[in-house]
Design an enzyme around this catalytic site. Structure first.
Site, PDB file in Angstrom:
ATOM      1  N   GLY A  90       0.820  -1.201   0.000  1.00 25.64           N
ATOM      2  CA  GLY A  90       0.000   0.000   0.000  1.00 25.64           C
ATOM      3  C   GLY A  90       0.853   1.249   0.000  1.00 25.64           C
ATOM      4  O   GLY A  90       1.372   1.648   1.033  1.00 25.64           O
ATOM      5  N   THR A  91       0.994   1.856  -1.172  1.00 25.66           N
ATOM      6  CA  THR A  91       1.845   3.034  -1.224  1.00 25.66           C
ATOM      7  C   THR A  91       1.790   3.620  -2.619  1.00 25.66           C
ATOM      8  O   THR A  91       1.348   2.947  -3.562  1.00 25.66           O
ATOM      9  CB  THR A  91       3.294   2.655  -0.872  1.00 25.66           C
ATOM     10  OG1 THR A  91       3.913   3.728  -0.222  1.00 25.66           O
ATOM     11  CG2 THR A  91       4.087   2.278  -2.079  1.00 25.66           C
ATOM     12  N   THR A  92       2.219   4.891  -2.750  1.00 26.67           N
ATOM     13  CA  THR A  92       2.528   5.424  -4.077  1.00 26.67           C
ATOM     14  C   THR A  92       3.867   6.123  -4.003  1.00 26.67           C
ATOM     15  O   THR A  92       4.063   7.001  -3.154  1.00 26.67           O
ATOM     16  CB  THR A  92       1.481   6.451  -4.546  1.00 26.67           C
ATOM     17  OG1 THR A  92       0.187   5.953  -4.290  1.00 26.67           O
ATOM     18  CG2 THR A  92       1.644   6.730  -6.024  1.00 26.67           C
ATOM     19  N   LYS A 146       8.991   7.538   3.568  1.00 25.94           N
ATOM     20  CA  LYS A 146       9.178   6.526   2.513  1.00 25.94           C
ATOM     21  C   LYS A 146      10.363   6.808   1.602  1.00 25.94           C
ATOM     22  O   LYS A 146      10.575   6.088   0.624  1.00 25.94           O
ATOM     23  CB  LYS A 146       7.896   6.391   1.684  1.00 25.94           C
ATOM     24  CG  LYS A 146       6.741   5.839   2.509  1.00 25.94           C
ATOM     25  CD  LYS A 146       5.579   5.410   1.673  1.00 25.94           C
ATOM     26  CE  LYS A 146       4.399   5.079   2.575  1.00 25.94           C
ATOM     27  NZ  LYS A 146       3.203   4.664   1.838  1.00 25.94           N
ATOM     28  N   SER A 185       0.651   0.543  -4.915  1.00 24.47           N
ATOM     29  CA  SER A 185      -0.756   0.314  -5.281  1.00 24.47           C
ATOM     30  C   SER A 185      -1.347   1.522  -5.998  1.00 24.47           C
ATOM     31  O   SER A 185      -2.283   1.400  -6.773  1.00 24.47           O
ATOM     32  CB  SER A 185      -1.563  -0.010  -4.028  1.00 24.47           C
ATOM     33  OG  SER A 185      -1.381   1.032  -3.086  1.00 24.47           O
TER      34      SER A 185
END
Lengths: 252, 273
Positions: free
Chosen positions: B59-61, B92, B189
């Site tokens: 879950g991340t961009t 991140k 994601s």
């Protein structure tokens, strides 16, 4: 059952010498001469060719070898020891390429070779390598580099140096006559140094030249002979003018 | 070695209960490279189940691109455990060294541990070789590590970005051992939404401010559509002098800044007629 060798062969003498290493250096001193000269954009390796036996295929007796596309090595001393060390260096160069996706630098491979030579002075059951090496190549910035290693495992960079038979004489000549040269002049300087103790002619001299665009190129016998002739002609002219001048001064 | 097949013995000395197969050498006492294998019928399927269980959601961009002014890296800051938002303030971007950045997507621990490990390897390279490591070399070291753990459940999709003597560099490295050089990447994601904005607005010649804004906007739009992305957008810029953190903006504030009128938002729905 693996046999473990835990008895060292290279041990200190009471006055702090490693005699095995010093004897290895003696073996190097008996090997054929190798000269390295660094120019502004060119590096030259010149070696003394041992007289090949009549029936021997001279092409298989090579003293200048490629470690990788961009790095070359010449050695003086025990040829068989050199073969082993060169194979290790070649493997290290490819392993570096695989691990880092880049070609190895000259000083990295020099440190590696010197490290292997040092390990064999501090391990059980082995003797030091009986060779000194001259390692040449270009750094990523395009500057030419010349390094030397010896049986003790030390390594250093040089502008010009010699190893093997009569290397002391050649090094003294280079110290007196070294100037920053480029292209053909660098080759001439290397040949001049070789000719101090080696018989002139392509039969006894082998020359390899490395520059940025063409990489390493071993000169043909004809090219070597041509340049040797040029060098000798220049030497003769210099002698003549010196003698001529002295003669004139002497005339009353 | 004498063995009675009625009662095969495992490495721990107890009986192997599965009589359907012969004991493996690693199960026999004193196996040279032995470790206890799971007591199941189908080993491969079991390993795949374990990997799935251990693999956290990506879950991340995150995104990165190269343009005339260097490299832009933009990331979100949300961490999720299933449908629970465990944090809105995750860092991140991992600062490997003053001229190398790594992004985090996948398992947070895997990313931060292995990228810090990469930082250690880069430092050792500098000390041993007297010069900085290239982005190419650094990304290859990370990829080698990932490959050596392939199949063991690591989860990491990262971009290694930096500047070296050859110029700007951007590599995508993941836990399958893939390593790809490129000029534009988005990982996570929300990457598809980020690609939509980034690809549409990208120009090699754009000035630095425009590039920074493009990265920021792309992440914002990804956080809007992707539930697993959100929090704050952090944008970094890498030049030959190294990296600098340009900004950190809350996505909700960006939402109202970009679309002060609700009707102007692309996702605005007209009432059902």
């Amino acid at each position: 059952m693996s046999a473990r060798y835990d008895r060292a062969i290279t041990v200190f003498s009471p006055d702090g010498h490693l005699f095995q290493v010093e004897y290895a250096l003696e073996a190097v001193r008996k090997g054929t001469l190798a000269v390295g000269v660094r120019g502004k954009d060119t590096i030259v390796l010149g070696v003394e060719k041992k007289a090949a036996a009549k029936l021997q295929d001279a092409r298989t007796v090579r003293k200048i070898v490629k470690i990788d596309e961009h790095i070359c090595l010449a050695f003086a001393g025990l040829t068989a020891d050199a073969r082993v060390l060169v194979n290790r260096a070649r493997m290290e160069a490819q392993s570096y390429r695989l691990t880092l996706d880049e070609q190895v630098s000259v000083d990295h491979i020099t440190k590696y070779i010197a490290g292997v030579q040092q390990k064999y002075t501090q391990s059980g059951g082995v003797r030091p390598f009986g060779i000194s090496t001259l390692i040449v190549g270009f750094d990523p910035a395009g500057a030419p580099q010349l390094y030397q290693t010896d049986p003790s495992g030390i390594h250093s960079a040089w502008k010009a140096t010699a190893i093997g038979r009569n290397s002391k004489t050649i090094r003294e000549f280079l110290e007196k006559n070294y100037i920053e040269t480029s292209g053909k002049d660098t080759v001439k300087l290397a040949i001049k140094a070789l000719l101090e103790t080696v018989e002139a002619g392509s039969k006894s001299i082998e020359v390899a030249v490395m520059d940025k665009e063409h990489g390493l190129r071993v000169w043909t016998d004809e090219e070597v002979d041509a340049l040797v002739k040029e060098v000798e002609a220049e030497k003769a002219a210099a002698e003549a003018s010196k003698r001529g001048g002295a003669g004139q001064a002497g005339a009353v | 070695m004498q063995l009675s097949w009625d009662l095969p013995v495992s490495a721990s000395g107890g009986p192997i209960r599965n009589y359907d197969r012969l004991p493996l050498s690693s199960e026999l006492a004193g196996g040279p490279q032995g470790f206890a294998l799971p007591d199941v019928k189908e080993l491969d399927a079991f390993e795949r189940q374990v990997v799935e269980m251990v693999k956290p959601a990506h879950g991340t961009t995150t995104l990165g691109f190269i343009f005339q002014g260097g490299v832009i890296i933009a990331v979100d800051s949300r961490a999720t455990m299933g449908s629970y938002i465990s944090s809105q303030t995750v860092k991140k971007v991992i600062e490997i060294n003053p001229y190398l950045l790594g992004t985090m997507a996948g398992g947070a621990a895997d990313c931060s541990f292995w990228e810090r490990n990469l930082g250690m390897q880069c430092r050792l390279y500098e000390l041993n070789n007297g010069k900085r490591i290239t982005v190419r070399g650094a990304s290859k070291l990370l990829a080698n590590t990932m490959f050596s753990y392939r199949g063991m459940g690591l989860s990491m999709g990262t971009m290694v970005a930096g500047w070296d003597h050859t110029g700007p560099g951007l590599y995508y490295v993941d836990s399958d051992g893939q390593r790809t050089k490129g000029e534009r990447f988005s990982v996570g994601s929300g990457s598809l939404y980020a690609y939509g904005i980034m690809d549409q607005g990208y120009k090699w010649d754009m000035p630095v401010e425009e590039a920074v804004e493009l990265g920021r906007r792309a992440i914002y739009h990804a956080t809007f559509r992707d539930c697993a992305s959100g929090g704050t957008v952090s944008v970094y810029h890498v030049t030959e002098k190294g990296w600098t953190k340009i900004s950190g903006d809350d996505v909700t504030e960006l939402h109202f800044k970009y679309y002060p009128q609700p009707e102007s938002h692309p996702a605005y729905a007209t009432p059902v007629l």
